[in-house]
Design an enzyme around this catalytic site. Sequence first.
Site, short mmCIF file in Angstrom:
data_model
loop_
_atom_site.label_atom_id
_atom_site.label_comp_id
_atom_site.label_asym_id
_atom_site.label_seq_id
_atom_site.Cartn_x
_atom_site.Cartn_y
_atom_site.Cartn_z
N GLY A 250 0.81 -1.21 0.00
CA GLY A 250 0.00 0.00 0.00
C GLY A 250 0.84 1.26 0.00
N ASP A 251 1.93 1.24 0.75
CA ASP A 251 2.84 2.38 0.79
C ASP A 251 3.48 2.59 -0.58
OD1 ASP A 251 2.27 2.08 3.53
OD2 ASP A 251 4.04 0.81 3.79
#
Length: 300
Positions: A250-251
């Site tokens: 996600g990052d």
Amino acid sequence: MIYTVTFNPALDYIVSVPDFQMGRTNRSVAEQIFPGGKGVNVSIVLKNLGVKSIALGFTAGFVGEEIRRRLKLAGVPEEFIPLNSGCSRINFKWKESEGTEINGKGPEIPKEALEELLRRLNRLEKTDILVLAGSIPECLPKTIYRDILSMVSDRGISAVVDASGSLLSEVLPYHPFLIKPNHHELGELFGVKLTSREEAVLYAEKLRTMGASNVLVSMAGKGAVLVDAQGKIHMASAQEGVLVNAVGAGDSMVAGFLAGWLKTGDYAYAFRMGLAAGSASAFSETLATAEEVEKLRAQL
């Protein structure tokens, strides 16, 4: 300049123990150690994609020193504020367990250290991008993300928030440039369970009406959706590949989106870059490289 803030960075200690047994002495067959924390991950992937950022936050003790050493080796500039007591976290992640991990608590952050960070953030300028990512330590005010955006909101700074619950919802009145909940976090905000990209779009649009400019929703194996600042909807199914490590995916999506946006100013391209970066990290032992991202982007 892009600044990422990780209030509670860590060393991620990933071990492979294929035949783990409770109550027995188990021995790992492989181990990996990475500097971690959501903002740290964003900075690392941005660097891999050729975009400079500065990692901010707090470190303490020998673990904090190792986090900074590894970031230096990775070529990621950092300006972490060292704390005089306590120790930064070590997060234990068991590779074969489908997500089982034990995250450390981290050090207490004194008022003076927090004030020093706020002074640094108060010097940001209009062209800067500020990324606030992840959970916060219990010792900090639950309103800290909102407080930071309130402090800098009159400067035209582009804010990015990757968080859940009230940390996310309370920043919406300050019109962040980008927010990136996953579909579980998005559903929790509205008390619903989201199972399709079409459902995610519906609630992403609600977040736009509440103040966010771009709402990017990661949905793991279901792909991702973006409702952009122009109100246009972008959807993509998950890319084909073998899931190796979901930590940081996600990052990486946030970093890919920012890299794509800065390169072209086009939301569709930024969305594809975000999806490719998230997938590249998920399909790799380490965070996404430029070569991996470009290969996957070209397939979209």
